[in-house]
Structure formats: structure tokens, C-alpha cells
Design an enzyme around this catalytic site. Structure first.
Site, PDB file in Angstrom:
ATOM      1  N   CYS A  56     -11.459 -18.969 -23.236  1.00 43.52           N
ATOM      2  CA  CYS A  56     -10.597 -19.065 -24.646  1.00 43.52           C
ATOM      3  C   CYS A  56     -10.721 -19.850 -25.140  1.00 43.52           C
ATOM      4  O   CYS A  56      -9.836 -20.984 -24.600  1.00 43.52           O
ATOM      5  CB  CYS A  56      -9.454 -18.007 -24.415  1.00 43.52           C
ATOM      6  SG  CYS A  56      -8.974 -17.694 -25.377  1.00 43.52           S
TER       7      CYS A  56
ATOM      8  N   CYS B 185      -7.435 -19.653 -27.383  1.00 44.81           N
ATOM      9  CA  CYS B 185      -6.176 -19.501 -26.428  1.00 44.81           C
ATOM     10  C   CYS B 185      -5.579 -21.145 -25.966  1.00 44.81           C
ATOM     11  O   CYS B 185      -4.564 -21.338 -26.179  1.00 44.81           O
ATOM     12  CB  CYS B 185      -6.062 -18.757 -25.516  1.00 44.81           C
ATOM     13  SG  CYS B 185      -7.216 -17.733 -25.572  1.00 44.81           S
ATOM     14  N   ASP B 186      -6.645 -21.754 -25.948  1.00 46.12           N
ATOM     15  CA  ASP B 186      -6.378 -23.369 -25.142  1.00 46.12           C
ATOM     16  C   ASP B 186      -6.470 -23.980 -25.696  1.00 46.12           C
ATOM     17  O   ASP B 186      -6.272 -24.798 -25.325  1.00 46.12           O
ATOM     18  CB  ASP B 186      -6.871 -23.189 -22.975  1.00 46.12           C
ATOM     19  CG  ASP B 186      -6.024 -21.479 -22.985  1.00 46.12           C
ATOM     20  OD1 ASP B 186      -5.081 -20.912 -23.151  1.00 46.12           O
ATOM     21  OD2 ASP B 186      -7.349 -21.493 -22.107  1.00 46.12           O
TER      22      ASP B 186
END
Ligand code: FAD
Ligand code: NAP
Length: 311
Positions: A134, A137-138
Site C-alpha cells: 500500500c 499507507c506507507d
């Protein structure tokens, strides 16, 4: 007894909820194990949903969907569903993670799909500690640092473009020299200076220490190449989430193909009367938000007809 139990709260499940409740059914519950929205919530951008001209993140794009469904009476329970089974009288039993059950006249399975692992050494060990699926997200953890992206589909290319805006350099590693991704996306990526394509190459081993990933070794046509990137993003496709259809004896409740995708007709009916499947879980799914939503609408409309006939 529920009119309809919807399993999964992505674009397909939520649209099925919208259509069944707005179509007059009073007792419809959507079971979603996490936040409603589905896998598009992991996407940094969506720009191909008709009528939505503004490019937005997946989270912003999905934000209004739950409220719209709930306005017409869709109930939502945040829980994982373990199994759907058919009763002798033609109704269904929904087995929840807390061990309780619910009965339903009809079920729409919209459990979508999950990112696949590529299967290289260290991938599982370092998952969540430098290996990610992701970018939204990261990606920020690797601001101004170098990252590796694995894959040659739309997800890999689009997320590589997104990461190139945050990170100092993106190595895009793909096992062939042609791509599944849309040609326009490949062209866009090729024009970005800080994306380096490493083609005909596969990941061999990710390595690191207690703090996380330090780099990845890649098998290239010229031998092993080491990329000292603390972030490795794996975008190599998806597996369908069909576990809810697995019965105690290991068989599937309805017909599936060899990839485990649920076989449906144009009404989204499965081989079991009253059981519908919609979105990424069904065979030949185009794996798009618009088609998942379309499937959800089709399943919802036909679930209403089924209930009218069988109530
Ligand atoms: P999903 O979105 O997978 O939703 C299924 C839901 O079911 C999930 O929320 C899951 O938590 C839940 N669930 C699963 N099992 C259970 C269970 N047992 N009990 C309870 N709940 C359960 N498509 C586009 O059209 N445009 C794009 O730009 C685009 N970009 C993408 C970028 C990325 C990074 C990814 C991963 C996908 C992208 N897609 C895009 C594809 C799109 O997101 C999917 O096709 C779509 O979300 C499928 O919807 P769905 O409702 O079938 O399944
Ligand atoms: P995908 O299209 O299945 O692509 C997976 C990629 O990973 C392929 O390039 C594949 O290589 C590679 N791969 C698979 N297993 C591998 C392994 N073990 N090691 C190394 N590489 C491996 O998956 P996706 O990109 O996630 O897309 C899924 C679906 O969502 C597609 O239908 C896509 O069109 C859709 N989607 C659409 C959009 C959009 O419309 N904007 C955005 C994202 C996703 P090969 O090519 O050699 O098989």
C-alpha cells in the site's frame, strides 16, 4: 430473518446495499470486517469513475458512499463472516467470527480480493517492516529515500508514479519487458525522471535487520543486482476472497472456476438459488470500481426479485 445479508463493504457490497434498501427491502445488513470502502481505499488516486472528473485519493472518493447507503436503511455490522451455508428450507445461515449466526432469505457475496505476495525470500518476514502492498499507507515513510516497486500491472505503474512524487528514486522491477498496465500509464511512468525500469528481472531476496528492510537483491539478465532501498512495494495482482463460501467439508457452496472465482450469470446469480456474487470475486471481473458497483446494483435488483418470489 434478514431479507438480504451482504458480505463485504467495498464498492460492490455498498451498491448492493443501496439498491436493495432503496428498492424497498427493510431488513438488509452489510457485514464488513473493517472500514467500509474496500481495496480502493489503498489507492493514491482514482480518475476513471464516470462522472467524477476530479482526481481524488481512494479514501476521499469512497467517503460519501456509506452515508448514502445508510440513508435508505442499510444496516452495517463490523465483523468478519466465517461461512455462508444453505439450509434445507432454502434460507441461508451466516456464521460470524464471534460464533453467533444469522439467517437470511438471500445472500450477496461481495468480498473482493486481496493483494498477492510475490513469493521471494524475506517477503513475509519483512512484511509491515519495509515490505508493503500500500503506497498510500506507507509511501510517506520513505520521503526523499529510494524504494523498489515490483510488478507490471496498472497498480504497480500507478503506485510507482505516486511514489516518485514522494521518494528520491523508484526502481520498477518487472519480470517481462511488456506490461499489463494501460499503455498511457506506462508512457506516463517512462517520462518520470526518477523512475528507473529494471525489466526481465525478478526479486530474489529482501534483506535487513531488526529495524526493517535494508535492500533487495534482484535477478537480472546480467546477474544479481542489489538495490539498497528501505522500502519494497509489491503489486503483483490479487487473490479472490472466497473463504466465506468454503463449507465444513472443504467444498465451495456454489460453483467456482479453477482460480476460485465465483461463476455467475448476467444477473449475478450463482449456481445456488438466492446466492449472488458481485465485484472482484466473480469470474471475468474487470476489477474496476465502476464494474464492481454495477455488479452490486445488478445483484441487488435480482435479490429483490428473488425475495418477492420466495418470501
Ligand atoms: P473490495 O474492494 O475488495 O471490497 C471487499 C470488501 O469485503 C473489503 O472491504 C473486505 O474487508 C470485505 N471482506 C472480505 N472478506 C470478508 C469477510 N469474510 N467478512 C466481512 N467482510 C469481508 N479500480 C478502478 O476502477 N480505478 C482505479 O483507479 C483503481 N485503482 C486501484 C488501485 C489499487 C492500489 C487497487 C488495490 C485497486 C484499484 N482498483 C481500481 C480496483 C478496485 O479497487 C476494485 O476493483 C474494487 O474495489 C472491487 O470492489 P469489490 O467491492 O468487489 O471488492
Ligand atoms: P495484474 O494486472 O494482475 O498485474 C500483476 C503484475 O504482477 C503483472 O505484471 C505480473 O507479471 C506481475 N506478477 C505476478 N506475479 C508475480 C510474481 N510472483 N513476481 C513478480 N511479478 C509478478 O494486477 P494489478 O496491477 O493489481 O491489477 C489488478 C486489476 O485491477 C487489473 O484488472 C487492473 O486493470 C485493475 N486496476 C485498474 C486500475 C485503473 O483502472 N486505473 C488501477 C489499478 C488496478 P506478468 O505481467 O508477467 O504476468
Amino acid at each position: 430473518m434478514l431479507d438480504v445479508a451482504i458480505i463485504g463493504g467495498g464498492p460492490a457490497g455498498m451498491t448492493a446495499g443501496l439498491y436493495t434498501t432503496r428498492g424497498g427491502l427493510k431488513n438488509v445488513v452489510m457485514y464488513e470486517k473493517g472500514m467500509p470502502g474496500g481495496q480502493i481505499m489503498n489507492s493514491s488516486e482514482i480518475e476513471n469513475y464516470p462522472g467524477v472528473a476530479k482526481v481524488m485519493s481512494g479514501i476521499d472518493f469512497m467517503a460519501p458512499w456509506p452515508e448514502q447507503c445508510q440513508r435508505f436503511g442499510l444496516k452495517h455490522e463490523m465483523i468478519n463472516i466465517q461461512r455462508v451455508s444453505k439450509n434445507e428450507d432454502g434460507t441461508f445461515t451466516i456464521l460470524k467470527d464471534d460464533g453467533t449466526t444469522e439467517q437470511a432469505l438471500s445472500v450477496i457475496v461481495a468480498t473482493g480480493s486481496t493483494p498477492r505476495r510475490a513469493g521471494f525470500k524475506g517477503e513475509d518476514e519483512f512484511f509491515g517492516r519495509g515490505v508493503s502492498t500500500c503506497a498510500t499507507c506507507d509511501g510517506f515513510f520513505y520521503k526523499d529515500r529510494e524504494v523498489t516497486v515490483i510488478g507490471g500491472g496498472d497498480t504497480a505503474l500507478e503506485e510507482a508514479i505516486y511514489l516518485a512524487g514522494i521518494c528520491s528514486k523508484v526502481y520498477l522491477v518487472h519480470r517481462r519487458d511488456s506490461f499489463r498496465a494501460a499503455p498511457s500509464t506506462v508512457e506516463r511512468a517512462k517520462k518520470i525522471e526518477n523512475i528507473e525500469f529494471i525489466l526481465n528481472s525478478t526479486p530474489d531476496e529482501v534483506f535487513g535487520d531488526n529495524m526493517g528492510v535494508q535492500g533487495i537483491k534482484i535477478k537480472t539478465p546480467d546477474g544479481i543486482r542489489q538495490l539498497d532501498t528501505p522500502g519494497v512495494f509489491v503489486f503483483v495482482g490479487h487473490n479472490v476472497n472466497n473463504e466465506v463460501l468454503k463449507q465444513e467439508d472443504g467444498s465451495f457452496l456454489c460453483d467456482t472456476n479453477e482460480q476460485g472465482q465465483v461463476i455467475v450469470n448476467l444477473r449475478m446469480e450463482t449456481s445456488v438459488p438466492g446466492l449472488f456474487a458481485a465485484g472482484d470475486i466473480r469470474l471475468d471481473a474487470p476489477k474496476q470500481v465502476v464494474s464492481a458497483a454495477g455488479d452490486g446494483a445488478t445483484a441487488g435488483v435480482n435479490a429483490i426479485s428473488y425475495i418477492m418470489e420466495h418470501r
